[in-house]
Design a protein around this motif. Structure first.
Motif, PDB file in Angstrom:
ATOM      1  N   GLN A  60      -8.167  72.611  78.833  1.00  0.00           N
ATOM      2  CA  GLN A  60      -8.214  73.164  77.483  1.00  0.00           C
ATOM      3  C   GLN A  60      -7.143  72.540  76.598  1.00  0.00           C
ATOM      4  N   ALA A  61      -5.956  72.309  77.164  1.00  0.00           N
ATOM      5  CA  ALA A  61      -4.850  71.740  76.390  1.00  0.00           C
ATOM      6  C   ALA A  61      -4.940  70.226  76.276  1.00  0.00           C
ATOM      7  N   GLY A  62      -5.852  69.598  77.015  1.00  0.00           N
ATOM      8  CA  GLY A  62      -5.979  68.145  76.995  1.00  0.00           C
ATOM      9  C   GLY A  62      -4.804  67.449  77.656  1.00  0.00           C
ATOM     10  N   LEU A  63      -4.255  68.070  78.707  1.00  0.00           N
ATOM     11  CA  LEU A  63      -3.090  67.527  79.392  1.00  0.00           C
ATOM     12  C   LEU A  63      -3.378  67.357  80.876  1.00  0.00           C
ATOM     13  N   ASN A  64      -2.539  66.590  81.551  1.00  0.00           N
ATOM     14  CA  ASN A  64      -2.589  66.532  83.014  1.00  0.00           C
ATOM     15  C   ASN A  64      -1.284  67.084  83.577  1.00  0.00           C
ATOM     16  N   THR A  65      -1.190  67.179  84.874  1.00  0.00           N
ATOM     17  CA  THR A  65      -0.018  67.809  85.494  1.00  0.00           C
ATOM     18  C   THR A  65       1.276  67.066  85.182  1.00  0.00           C
ATOM     19  N   ALA A  66       1.166  65.769  84.905  1.00  0.00           N
ATOM     20  CA  ALA A  66       2.369  64.977  84.626  1.00  0.00           C
ATOM     21  C   ALA A  66       3.049  65.391  83.323  1.00  0.00           C
TER      22      ALA A  66
ATOM     23  N   ALA B 204       5.984  69.617  94.076  1.00  0.00           N
ATOM     24  CA  ALA B 204       5.145  68.414  94.113  1.00  0.00           C
ATOM     25  C   ALA B 204       5.439  67.484  92.939  1.00  0.00           C
ATOM     26  N   ARG B 205       5.812  68.065  91.804  1.00  0.00           N
ATOM     27  CA  ARG B 205       6.067  67.260  90.606  1.00  0.00           C
ATOM     28  C   ARG B 205       7.541  66.890  90.445  1.00  0.00           C
ATOM     29  N   GLY B 206       8.408  67.500  91.256  1.00  0.00           N
ATOM     30  CA  GLY B 206       9.831  67.227  91.115  1.00  0.00           C
ATOM     31  C   GLY B 206      10.422  67.797  89.838  1.00  0.00           C
TER      32      GLY B 206
END
Length: 335
Positions: A65-71, A101-103
């Motif tokens: 929905q936000a147009g983002l990825n986990t990074a 996982a993402r630090g």
């Protein structure tokens, strides 16, 4: 900085993304009302299992929905208490796993502090200091707020919280779950003159509440008058709870010297309470502030916003920190 907020304290799974530059980016909530309606109340084990099923798909939908990825996520905030321990553990596990996982940093935040600060998400936001009325199914508290993390408890319910009293009285009247909104809807058709219920603890000094006696008064009246008086009893009960809270709020403002009142939590969506408070506070030249209706009940937006504040101040989870089903507001660290 973009903060992911995760709320799983009870029977709503909430997620949100808050950006320090752009504000709230997106939020989603999954309600478990239908799941628990059959039992007339929240079943903790069922709540925990539903969070397990719904949380990760909800996070995926939020990012889409936000147009983002986990990074894009820079930090994760999650509800660490108070709440149902099993439900809290689900949110904590997912949040910490995501952060590891993402630090990136993770931080467990206080559910009621998030409610208290939810009106700061609005365009018309209150400035510090103010008095907060926190009214939900599990809490009824009056708190003096002088800054983020700077809280002084002025009064609280000595037995049932206001939301709990609404739900229990609705059950006595044979209404569905959740009972509070159903009782308020029924009260609209009730005769305000037929019954007058007591206003508990308003005939003595102090800012504490007691609502359990009102439930008993409603039961006694129902036994005497029968179900034909159902709407009138609902009206009298709601009037008693609302007037009691209005009286206590006026006292709290007078005692503290503040002229701003924040009302938050599920019961803050009650229209009768909002109307009466607005009238009462206008008479004493004070203002009242609320979150929008969708942020009165449990949600991820308030968790993401609070996480943005505390993570931005450098706070992080300590090694070995665990969720807390009970967690006094006064133990929080000021920013």
């Amino acid at each position: 900085m973009i903060t992911l907020g995760i709320e799983t304290s009870c029977d709503e799974t909430g997620v949100a993304l808050y950006c320090s530059e752009r504000g709230l980016l997106a939020h989603l909530v999954h309600s478990q009302v239908a799941l628990h309606a059959e039992y007339g109340g929240v079943v903790p084990e069922l709540a925990s299992r539903d969070h397990v099923r719904k949380l990760v798909p909800l996070l995926e939908a939020l990012l889409q929905q936000a147009g983002l990825n986990t990074a894009a996520v820079d930090g994760v905030a999650y509800t660490a208490g108070p709440g149902l321990i099993g439900a809290l553990l689900v949110g904590a596990t997912v949040a910490r796993g995501f952060a590891w996982a993402r630090g990136i940093p993770a931080l467990g935040v206080h559910h009621m502090e998030a409610h208290l600060l939810a009106p700061l998400l609005e365009e018309r936001a209150p400035a510090f200091p103010f008095v907060a009325l926190l009214v939900s199914g599990g809490h009824t508290q009056l708190v003096e707020v002088t800054g983020v993390g700077c809280y002084r408890l002025l009064g609280e319910s000595l037995d049932d919280a206001a939301g709990e009293a609404f739900d229990k009285t609705a059950k006595l009247l044979g209404l569905g779950y959740p009972g509070g909104p159903a009782l308020s809807h029924l009260a609209l058709s009730g005769d305000p003159q037929r019954f007058r219920f007591p206003r508990p603890m308003t005939d003595r000094p102090g800012l504490d509440f007691s609502f359990s006696g009102l439930k008993t008064f409603a039961l006694t009246t129902l036994q005497q008058e029968g179900l034909a008086a159902q709407a009138d009893i609902a009206r009298a009960f709601e009037e008693a709870v609302v007037e009691t809270m209005v009286i206590k709020c006026r006292r709290a403002l007078q005692a503290s010297g503040h002229r701003r009142l924040v009302m938050a939590g599920g019961v803050s969506a009650n229209q009768r309470l909002r109307s009466r408070l607005a009238e009462a506070l206008a008479e004493m030249e004070a203002e009242v502030f609320y979150p929008r209706p969708e942020f009165c009940t449990d949600n991820g937006a308030m968790i993401a916003y609070l996480g943005h504040l505390r993570l931005g101040a450098g706070q992080r989870d300590a090694a070995g920190s665990t969720p807390r089903p009970r967690w006094p507001l006064e133990e929080l660290v000021p920013l």
